[in-house]
Design an enzyme around this catalytic site. Structure first.
Site, PDB file in Angstrom:
ATOM      1  CG  HIS A 106      -5.482  -2.035  -0.515  1.00 54.69           C
ATOM      2  ND1 HIS A 106      -4.844  -1.826  -1.468  1.00 54.69           N
ATOM      3  CD2 HIS A 106      -4.874  -1.572   0.408  1.00 54.69           C
ATOM      4  CE1 HIS A 106      -3.858  -0.941  -1.092  1.00 54.69           C
ATOM      5  NE2 HIS A 106      -3.874  -0.746   0.119  1.00 54.69           N
ATOM      6  CB  SER A 125      -0.987  -0.089   1.258  1.00 54.19           C
ATOM      7  OG  SER A 125      -1.911   0.970   1.237  1.00 54.19           O
ATOM      8  CG  ASP A 184      -6.440  -2.503  -4.337  1.00 56.65           C
ATOM      9  OD1 ASP A 184      -7.093  -1.731  -3.789  1.00 56.65           O
ATOM     10  OD2 ASP A 184      -5.107  -2.740  -4.087  1.00 56.65           O
TER      11      ASP A 184
END
Length: 741
Positions: free
Chosen positions: A719, A612, A687
């Site tokens: 995600h 991320s 995602d």
């Protein structure tokens, strides 16, 4: 290979053989944990023993288990010794009561909930509460009087309901089906509150879960009024995701407002369960405005929320009339040249309906401020170069607010009692480690303290919330789940940031058979963004399972919390404003300089991995410092902040229109030609937080620049990769470092 080099290598190998042989013989008697042992989703995932407790009033707590619920008296329980057990109910008894009414069957008690609605009867300082236990069989919600062993109430569970919000006072249930909001009353009647078409969502979290928002319904204190969010996102651009499990891939559009683009519009409704009518707050045009931190006045005649402009640098605390929806007052406003980030609703004092606590970072750290209902500041309750992480509740007897804070150390979370009279603070419980607490019933005179420290995976204690009469009783001290395994050594310390002034905390994980005469490859695990802290004073100093695994395989594992990360105050965080990844990268390079100063680190074999924001950092470090980092694995990376969502992206970067230089500087596609080492990008095909366009557009930029990253896609995940596939993910990451570092 040069013959002299071959001979030299062979000589070293021969000299080392006796030592290696002895080490291998010893290692045969020891086990090393596998990824299956270390990762959630692993078949043999090892986690410290845990127990689940809930308060029954203020005198005792209940221990929820598989086959039974046990009661445990608090440290000064009336007429009982601390820790003395009493029988509550068994699973067999509960299922017998359920079977009599054909209400389903329980597998265990872990989802049970005690109902602490106080009677008027007072025993000393403790209020007598009904001995009620809420059970959910999947088909029904059921209340059982566990003293009388009687089933006293039930309510059917609506099929396919989501976002359920049950109020224990009124026993009404709010829930959503698709995009609409429903209420089931305590007598089982279902009422549809909204009838919206596609593109409008009711009763769910809004503003993409920013500003501390994690749900979309808010019951009034008596449970007869329901505030809820209505989000019109019909004007928001749809982003196409594809479901590949169908024979012909199916389109799955999600509304995704990217930075600088059109955002959704939010309004707040109030549904009256008695009149069955809804009033919407008259906030005016909701375009480019955020409504956050909803809280009720104790009398439910008004409701409070914090309004934020799209630039997120101007917040207003507003009070609305719940009958008319009209604005009653703007109590006060708060501005900041970079951003204001309200994350906590106001909290009224339980003993004074005219005063409330407001949380703010206005002095550089999140602290508590006491106001009256006119919006007049009465006093600042906490202050210092540390921050309040959470308000846990109140001790009504002593008129103290109980908080979780970093006062002891930025690496820790500790519980403090703060006097509302003189603002004096007192530590509750152990001063070491990461603590969280659950206050008792109505009075808040006791708490259940759950904690961990670098050497203790879990401790649970009951203790008094009165620092002058502090007593405690240990409920659980968990054993190390990896007792008997070969485990690496963990060290922590500080280095200076790139500004030469700020201390940064690091964690160093060394192999169990560490040899200071050897040169080890090193992997930096990085996150680096807001609202996350990787190095802590908790169990194993926050080291993850994969860190342990790789150290056992012969790597030095290093993590540094750079400027921009959590729990260090506003200035520490917002130094990255309008150029995310730049200052953070400079700090990580300081970490590399520290590593290279260590004689046992091989400076030519340094890798980096993150997910991320950490995926952005990994990619950025590989591209901005190609001579330093040899291998990187970037998971779910943000590549271009112009592709990220409005609320988070614009808070830290402003809009692409107002900050074109920043967006250009931080767009990693522009640096694709700098790639020299081995870089693996991993992305989930579903995602909806960091959309796949980030990774795919970067791959295209690399093709154009004639550089050669690698790519791996995890189908059907969002995600992050969860469940059984998480072990596969980390095996994939491990193999990439093994092959290239």
């Amino acid at each position: 290979m040069n013959m002299k080099i071959i001979c030299k290598w062979m000589g070293i190998a021969l000299l080392a053989l006796p030592t290696l042989f002895a080490t291998n013989v010893m290692a045969q008697d020891l086990k090393k944990p596998t990824l299956e042992d270390l990762l959630p989703g692993g078949e043999t995932y090892r986690i410290a023993e845990n127990k689940w407790y809930q308060w029954y009033g203020d005198a005792a707590c209940l221990e929820l288990g598989i086959d039974s619920i046990k009661g445990i008296w608090a440290v000064n329980g009336v007429g009982a010794k601390a820790g003395e057990n009493f029988t509550v109910i068994t699973l067999k008894e509960a299922n017998k009561l359920l079977a009599e009414k054909e209400l389903g069957k329980l597998r265990n008690f872990y989802s049970a909930k005690t109902i602490n609605t106080p009677h008027s009867t007072v025993i000393g300082i403790l209020l007598q509460v009904d001995p009620l236990l809420l059970l959910n069989t999947g088909k029904y919600r059921v209340l059982i009087d566990w003293k009388k062993k009687e089933l006293i109430w039930n309510q059917p569970c609506p099929a396919q309901a989501a976002n359920e919000d049950w109020n224990e006072v009124s026993r009404h249930l709010a829930y959503t089906l698709n995009n609409n909001l429903y209420v089931m009353t305590n007598d089982g009647q279902t009422r549809q509150v909204t009838t919206e078409a596609e593109g409008i969502v009711c009763g769910q979290s809004v503003h993409r879960n920013e500003f501390g928002i994690n749900k979309g319904t808010y019951w009034s204190p008596q449970g007869n009024l329901l505030a809820f969010y209505r989000m019109d996102e019909s004007m928001v651009t749809q982003y196409p995701l594809v479901n590949i499990t169908a024979r012909i891939g199916e389109l799955n559009n999600v509304r995704y407002p990217m930075a600088g683009m059109t955002s959704h519009k939010v309004t707040v409704g109030i549904y009256n369960t008695e009149t069955q009518k809804t009033v919407y707050l008259n906030t005016g045009d909701p375009t480019d405005r955020y409504f956050t931190n909803i809280s009720w006045a104790p009398d439910a005649k008004s409701i409070y929320l914090i309004e934020l402009n799209r630039d997120q640098n101007h917040a207003k605390l507003c009070q609305y009339n719940t009958e008319t929806g009209e604005l009653m007052a703007t109590l006060f406003e708060e501005t900041h040249p970079k951003y204001v980030e309200p994350q906590h609703p106001i909290v009224f004092l339980p003993w004074d309906n005219n005063k409330f606590i407001y949380q703010s970072q206005r002095d550089g750290f999140n602290h508590l401020y006491l106001y009256n209902v006119k919006g007049e500041l009465l006093k600042q309750l906490t202050q210092g170069e540390w921050l309040v992480q959470q308000v846990l509740g109140f001790n009504r007897q002593t008129q103290h607010v109980i908080i979780q804070s970093t006062e002891t150390s930025p690496l820790q979370s500790n519980i403090y009692s703060v006097s509302l009279k003189d603002c004096k603070r007192s530590l509750l419980g152990n001063s070491e480690g990461i603590h969280s607490a659950q206050l008792s019933g109505f009075m808040g005179t006791h708490l259940i303290d759950k904690s961990s420290s670098p050497t203790c995976p879990r401790s649970i204690k009951i203790m008094s919330a009165n620092p002058k009469k502090h007593r405690e009783y240990t409920l659980l001290t968990a054993e190390n789940p990896f007792k008997g395994f070969t485990m690496p050594n963990i060290e922590t310390g500080t280095i200076k940031a790139a500004d030469g002034v700020t201390d940064l905390y690091y964690r160093l994980v060394k192999p169990a058979d560490f040899d200071p005469a050897k040169k080890y490859p090193t992997i930096i695990y990085v996150y680096g963004g807001p609202h996350a802290q990787m190095v802590t004073g908790g169990w194993q100093n926050g080291a993850r399972g994969w860190d342990i695994y790789m150290a056992n395989k012969g790597y030095i594992m290093f993590t540094l919390d750079n400027r921009g990360s959590d729990n260090r105050g506003l200035e520490f965080e917002n130094v990255t404003f309008r150029h995310l990844g730049i200052e953070e990268g400079k700090d990580q390079v300081k970490g590399v300089e520290f590593l290279k100063s260590l004689p046992y680190v091989d400076g030519n074999r340094i890798g980096v991995h993150g997910w991320s924001f950490g995926g952005h950092m990994t990619t950025a470090l590989m591209l901005r410092y190609p001579e330093i980092f040899k291998v990187g694995v970037a998971g779910g990376p943000v590549i271009d902040w112009g592709y990220y969502e409005i609320m988070y992206g614009e808070r830290y970067m402003d809009t692409p229109q107002s900050n074109p230089e920043g967006y250009e500087q931080c767009n990693l596609k522009n640096l694709a030609g700098n790639l020299k080492g081995h870089l693996l990008l991993i992305h989930d095909d579903h995602d909806d937080t960091c959309v796949p366009q980030h990774t795919l557009s970067f791959i295209k930029a690399c093709v154009d620049a004639r550089t050669y990253p690698d790519l791996f896609i995890y189908p059907t995940h969002k995600h992050n990769v969860i469940g059984r596939d998480r072990v596969h993910l980390h095996e994939k990451i491990t193999r990439y470092f093994e092959d290239n570092l």
